[in-house]
Write an enzyme that holds these catalytic residues in place. Structure first.
Site, PDB file in Angstrom:
ATOM      1  N   HIS A  39      41.964  43.784  45.031  1.00 26.67           N
ATOM      2  CA  HIS A  39      42.374  44.067  43.655  1.00 26.67           C
ATOM      3  C   HIS A  39      41.231  44.639  42.814  1.00 26.67           C
ATOM      4  O   HIS A  39      41.469  45.184  41.741  1.00 26.67           O
ATOM      5  CB  HIS A  39      42.959  42.808  42.996  1.00 26.67           C
ATOM      6  CG  HIS A  39      41.978  41.737  42.639  1.00 26.67           C
ATOM      7  ND1 HIS A  39      41.817  40.584  43.366  1.00 26.67           N
ATOM      8  CD2 HIS A  39      41.118  41.633  41.591  1.00 26.67           C
ATOM      9  CE1 HIS A  39      40.923  39.815  42.800  1.00 26.67           C
ATOM     10  NE2 HIS A  39      40.466  40.430  41.721  1.00 26.67           N
ATOM     11  N   ASP A  51      44.075  40.169  50.242  1.00 25.39           N
ATOM     12  CA  ASP A  51      43.282  40.548  49.070  1.00 25.39           C
ATOM     13  C   ASP A  51      41.835  40.853  49.460  1.00 25.39           C
ATOM     14  O   ASP A  51      40.884  40.448  48.790  1.00 25.39           O
ATOM     15  CB  ASP A  51      43.316  39.450  48.000  1.00 25.39           C
ATOM     16  CG  ASP A  51      42.841  39.967  46.642  1.00 25.39           C
ATOM     17  OD1 ASP A  51      42.764  41.206  46.468  1.00 25.39           O
ATOM     18  OD2 ASP A  51      42.523  39.134  45.774  1.00 25.39           O
ATOM     19  N   SER A  65      35.112  38.359  40.897  1.00 26.16           N
ATOM     20  CA  SER A  65      35.990  38.689  42.024  1.00 26.16           C
ATOM     21  C   SER A  65      35.264  39.567  43.037  1.00 26.16           C
ATOM     22  O   SER A  65      34.647  40.579  42.687  1.00 26.16           O
ATOM     23  CB  SER A  65      37.240  39.419  41.527  1.00 26.16           C
ATOM     24  OG  SER A  65      38.051  38.555  40.773  1.00 26.16           O
TER      25      SER A  65
END
Length: 370
Positions: free
Chosen positions: A170, A200, A313
């Site tokens: 993402h 992911d 992230s």
């Protein structure tokens, strides 16, 4: 005739010398050899054999002086022997302890013992947040992904010296250009090698990179609840930010949106690549940071209370040996506002286990994915 006074048979009789009577033999014409006193109470005869033999002597040969009797061995008393054994054992233990201390403090003469095998953490810094941060920070990068929706900031982990970097899918989803900045400040342009939206995960490659320091991928199956961990990333664009905490739980079912979902693409301005740089996820039947949409994927995650914020992230969750045990992927923000300045970590973050990454690397390198 002279009568003998000795009993018959006591001495042998010899032939007479002209008078027919037995008599003793005549005295020798030479002086007989006399015994020699060699030590008190000991006499030997000179010469090596009987008179008239090859050496013309009497009796046994003159012996060498008798050797001195060996001194009696003194028996060591038991208490003394016991003390000696204790002293030797103490010396051995003391020497081993000194060696171990020298290795742990990095003062040993062997330079290779100053680094924990398989990692870049020094023995003197083992088990400390500062030691882990110093060793691993050079392998963590900041990623800026630009798309039609705007620009998002995330993190990544260098896994090969020629510039392979692992991050979250993402973070780079839909990006038209990707810029990667090292801890030294040097920047590279990166290309997407492969993505896996179901996990992911994504793999990108820096253009023209070489000789980079690489992270050590650990074993997430060895992680236990309560283990101390360190998180490194670029929250809000603050490169190389270090936080620490513990592993709060294992095998948490975390659900995130897949990047090919239409509803999610429309909401990226608010959650994915907008100013908030948050990523919606679902956990325990509740949704956080927004709506995950209708197309989602679920994976088993490591839960941690190490502070994670937007921009973490794709960064690393690290054990105290400096090994990567997870890729940070989702964090809960207490604020529902779209303003990043009002968002913050409340100690509820999740990381993709590194064993999931290792099992997916060949697929990512092949440019395949779900």
């Amino acid at each position: 005739m002279t009568e003998s006074q000795r009993p018959s048979g006591e001495y042998p009789m010899y032939p007479s010398y002209g008078n027919g009577d037995a008599s003793y033999p005549p005295p020798p014409s030479y002086q007989p050899e006399q015994p020699i006193m060699t030590a008190p109470g000991t006499m030997v005869w000179p010469g090596g054999g009987s008179h008239g033999g090859g050496d013309g002597g009497y009796g046994a040969a003159l012996p060498q002086p008798a050797p001195e009797p060996a001194a009696p061995r003194r028996r060591v008393k038991r208490p003394v022997a016991l003390l000696a054994a204790v002293a030797i054992a103490a010396a051995v233990v003391g020497g081993g302890t000194a060696t171990a201390i020298a290795e742990l403090t990095g003062n040993g003469s062997n330079s290779t013992s100053s680094i924990i095998p398989g990692t870049t953490v020094s023995q003197s810094s083992k088990g400390t947040v500062s030691g882990v941060a110093k060793a691993v920070s050079p392998m963590i990068v900041e990623i800026s992904a630009t798309s039609t929706s705007g620009e998002s900031t995330g993190s990544g982990v260098i896994i090969t010296s020629d510039g392979e970097v692992v991050t979250n899918n993402h973070v780079i989803s839909g990006a038209s250009s990707i810029k990667v900045t090292l801890s030294t400040g040097k920047s590279y342009t990166a290309d997407v090698v492969g993505t896996d939206a179901d996990k992911d995960l994504a793999l990108i490659k820096l253009q023209g990179a070489s000789g980079l320091k690489t992270a050590t991928l650990g074993d997430s199956s060895a992680v236990a609840v309560g283990d101390q961990v360190v998180a490194i990333g670029s929250p809000e664009g603050l490169t190389g930010t270090v936080t620490s905490g513990i592993v709060s739980a294992l095998n948490r079912d975390v659900t995130v949106a897949k990047d090919d979902d239409t509803d999610q693409s429309q909401s990226q301005d608010q959650y994915g690549q907008g100013n908030s740089q948050q990523w919606p996820f679902e956990f325990g039947g509740q949704q956080f940071n927004g709506d995950t949409g209708s197309s989602t994927t679920t994976y088993k995650a490591i839960q941690t209370d190490a502070s994670l914020n937007p921009g973490n992230s794709g960064g690393a969750l690290i054990n105290m040996n400096g090994e990567i045990i997870g890729i940070n992927s989702a964090m809960y923000s207490a604020s529902s506002s779209s303003s990043s300045s009002s968002a913050g970590s409340v100690g509820l973050g999740f990381a993709i286990p590194v064993n999931t990454l290792k099992a997916d690397l060949d697929t990512l390198r092949a440019g395949n994915g779900s």
